[in-house]
Design an enzyme around this catalytic site. Structure first.
Site, PDB file in Angstrom:
ATOM      1  N   ASP A  66       3.931  23.841 106.862  1.00  0.00           N
ATOM      2  CA  ASP A  66       4.599  23.302 105.672  1.00  0.00           C
ATOM      3  C   ASP A  66       4.122  21.881 105.414  1.00  0.00           C
ATOM      4  O   ASP A  66       3.612  21.194 106.308  1.00  0.00           O
ATOM      5  CB  ASP A  66       6.121  23.338 105.849  1.00  0.00           C
ATOM      6  N   GLU A 114       8.735  22.017 109.713  1.00  0.00           N
ATOM      7  CA  GLU A 114       8.658  20.741 110.430  1.00  0.00           C
ATOM      8  C   GLU A 114       9.050  19.569 109.549  1.00  0.00           C
ATOM      9  O   GLU A 114       9.656  18.606 110.016  1.00  0.00           O
ATOM     10  CB  GLU A 114       7.239  20.544 110.975  1.00  0.00           C
ATOM     11  N   HIS A 118       2.202  22.756 112.406  1.00  0.00           N
ATOM     12  CA  HIS A 118       3.053  23.251 111.316  1.00  0.00           C
ATOM     13  C   HIS A 118       2.255  23.479 110.048  1.00  0.00           C
ATOM     14  O   HIS A 118       1.245  22.810 109.786  1.00  0.00           O
ATOM     15  CB  HIS A 118       4.242  22.321 111.064  1.00  0.00           C
ATOM     16  N   HIS A 128       1.869  11.982 104.051  1.00  0.00           N
ATOM     17  CA  HIS A 128       2.961  11.818 103.086  1.00  0.00           C
ATOM     18  C   HIS A 128       2.589  10.890 101.940  1.00  0.00           C
ATOM     19  O   HIS A 128       3.457  10.514 101.156  1.00  0.00           O
ATOM     20  CB  HIS A 128       4.237  11.282 103.769  1.00  0.00           C
ATOM     21  N   ASP A 132      -0.334  16.531 115.729  1.00  0.00           N
ATOM     22  CA  ASP A 132       0.342  16.167 114.480  1.00  0.00           C
ATOM     23  C   ASP A 132       0.649  14.680 114.413  1.00  0.00           C
ATOM     24  O   ASP A 132       1.690  14.274 113.914  1.00  0.00           O
ATOM     25  CB  ASP A 132       1.640  16.984 114.366  1.00  0.00           C
ATOM     26  N   ASP A 179      -1.894  16.243 107.760  1.00  0.00           N
ATOM     27  CA  ASP A 179      -0.535  16.548 108.228  1.00  0.00           C
ATOM     28  C   ASP A 179      -0.080  17.892 107.674  1.00  0.00           C
ATOM     29  O   ASP A 179       0.539  17.935 106.617  1.00  0.00           O
ATOM     30  CB  ASP A 179       0.401  15.425 107.786  1.00  0.00           C
TER      31      ASP A 179
END
Length: 454
Positions: free
Chosen positions: A87, A150, A85, A426, A174, A116
């Protein structure tokens, strides 16, 4: 794996690094939809960048109306899928490095998406390039699918699947090595309640952008004075937790400082919203805030909601409050539960609703668990690739994270984080070591050759 593939991959280092920097410099956080850009202008720019780069590497590329793209190697009808992904989650608090520059220091590239998932997704694309340029004959095609939603609602995969058949078998780069063959189920609750007319008056509070992020800071404005600030200091001393209070002409600004992270991995983290709930109750908040403090607080296992459970396949349930906002006289919060494979999600919903009396509770997202047997050909082939390239023993694992592997009939998460690396997905100052990404590229090439070559 053929020597020529290794030599090609080694020769790609500079080109890969420069291309990844270009990808990191696009702040592809979802925003309001525009024409041709269902997830916002920046995500569309990232998709265009990825497609342009894939074409420059010699691959045919298809654009699925801004929702996703695919890149294909080979013309065989049967396909092996690689799902990544483009995004990323919002930047969040606590960064000491620029999040969207692709800064390189001491062999590390910093930036949102390095781990990520832009770094691993691009490594997969270059692995395909090495297979192509080495002339490896394929009995199955390899299809890299790059999605754009995602981190939110997976509308990209729904759209792609409605317009093109998704291959049955493959992996998502991922997560972590050696390999994840079990993903917990996901249950997200949206919770509403009217503001209490008694107790501590809370004037402002708005924390969190995504349900799947553990907030690292929470601020609230409450009515009060220096006595209130003194109560906060006393509570901070009693609990040993980092709270501060600033008296202003509008009231008292409270701040709780947590330890941010991914909601699926709460161990070692500290939810700042949970901290704030406990502080607000200590200062006299009642009604919904007191209930949330009692039923959620700083717990991350759903215990006081009556949802704590575990199994041997996927271990404990986790629960995260990623968003808490005061808007238009109502409280709104989200609870993100990652549920063991054998858990009954209907019973979990009933228990949570029963313990949140006085709240309106809605189902935001619900996804079943996903499990691929360890003895499958897919798992054994990927683990063999990992072991050959690293010299380490490979065993399948479970996770509370959710990857695109779930959209495949037989899919697993495969890298790119190595067992001795810190998981900064994150989190602030996300980075990946370029050497590790190059090793991941070799593992992906090895794996794809095992799965697709004649």
């Amino acid at each position: 794996m053929e020597k020529k593939v290794y030599e090609l991959i080694d020769s790609y280092r500079d080109a890969y690094t420069e291309m990844l920097q270009r990808w990191i410099r696009v702040p592809s956080v979802r925003s309001d939809a525009e024409d041709g850009a269902p997830f916002g202008r920046d995500v569309r720019k990232m998709l265009d960048t990825a497609m342009e780069d894939a074409r420059s590497l010699g691959f045919p590329v298809r654009d699925f109306d801004g929702y996703a793209c695919d890149v294909t190697l080979g013309d065989a009808e049967e396909k092996i899928a690689v799902l990544g992904h483009l995004d990323v989650v919002p930047v969040g608090d606590g960064w000491t490095k620029p999040p969207f520059e692709g800064l390189i220091e001491n062999g590390r590239m910093y930036g949102r998406g390095t781990n990520d998932d832009k770094g691993p997704a691009l490594a997969s694309l270059f692995a395909m390039k090495a297979i192509k340029e080495a002339g490896i004959p394929l009995k199955k095609s390899i299809r890299l699918i790059l999605g754009c939603d995602e981190e939110s609602e997976w509308q990209d995969m729904a759209y792609y699947g409605a317009h093109e058949q998704i291959p049955d078998v493959g992996f998502s780069p991922d997560a972590s090595f050696p390999l994840i063959n079990t993903e917990k189920g996901m249950l997200v609750l949206a919770v509403f309640a009217p503001v209490s007319q008694s107790g501590l008056k809370i004037l402002e509070l708005s924390t969190g952008d995504r349900v799947n992020v553990i907030p690292g800071e929470c601020r609230a404005l409450v009515e009060g004075n220096e006595d209130t600030a003194a109560q906060v200091r006393a509570y901070a001393e009693k609990t040993g937790l980092p709270y501060t209070a600033e008296v202003t002409d509008k009231g008292v600004w409270l701040k709780a400082v947590g330890i941010p992270g991914h909601s699926a991995y709460p161990e070692g983290k500290r939810n700042a919203i949970g901290m704030m709930l406990l502080l607000l109750k200590e200062l006299g908040a009642d009604g919904p805030i007191a209930t949330l403090a009692d039923k959620v607080g700083m717990e991350h296992d759903g215990r006081s909601l009556g949802c704590a459970c575990r199994d041997e396949i996927s271990e404990e349930l986790t629960c995260n409050m990623g968003i808490l906002k005061l808007e238009n006289g109502k409280w709104f919060c989200t609870l993100d539960m990652r549920c063991p494979v054998t858990a009954d999600q209907e019973k979990l919903k009933e228990s949570a609703i029963g313990n949140l009396q006085g709240f309106e509770v809605y189902i935001g997202t619900q996804k079943p668990p996903h499990h691929v047997p360890a003895e499958s050909e897919l798992v054994s082939s990927l683990l063999a690739a990992y072991e050959e390239e690293t010299g380490l023993e490979g065993k399948p694992m479970s996770t509370g994270g959710g990857t695109y592997a779930k959209v495949l009939k037989q899919g697993v998460a495969f890298g790119a984080l190595f067992p001795d690396e810190e998981d900064l997905a994150h989190q602030a100052d996300e980075y990946e070591e370029i050497d590790r990404l190059m090793l991941a590229m070799k593992i992906y090439a090895n794996a794809l050759i095992r799965l697709a070559a004649e």
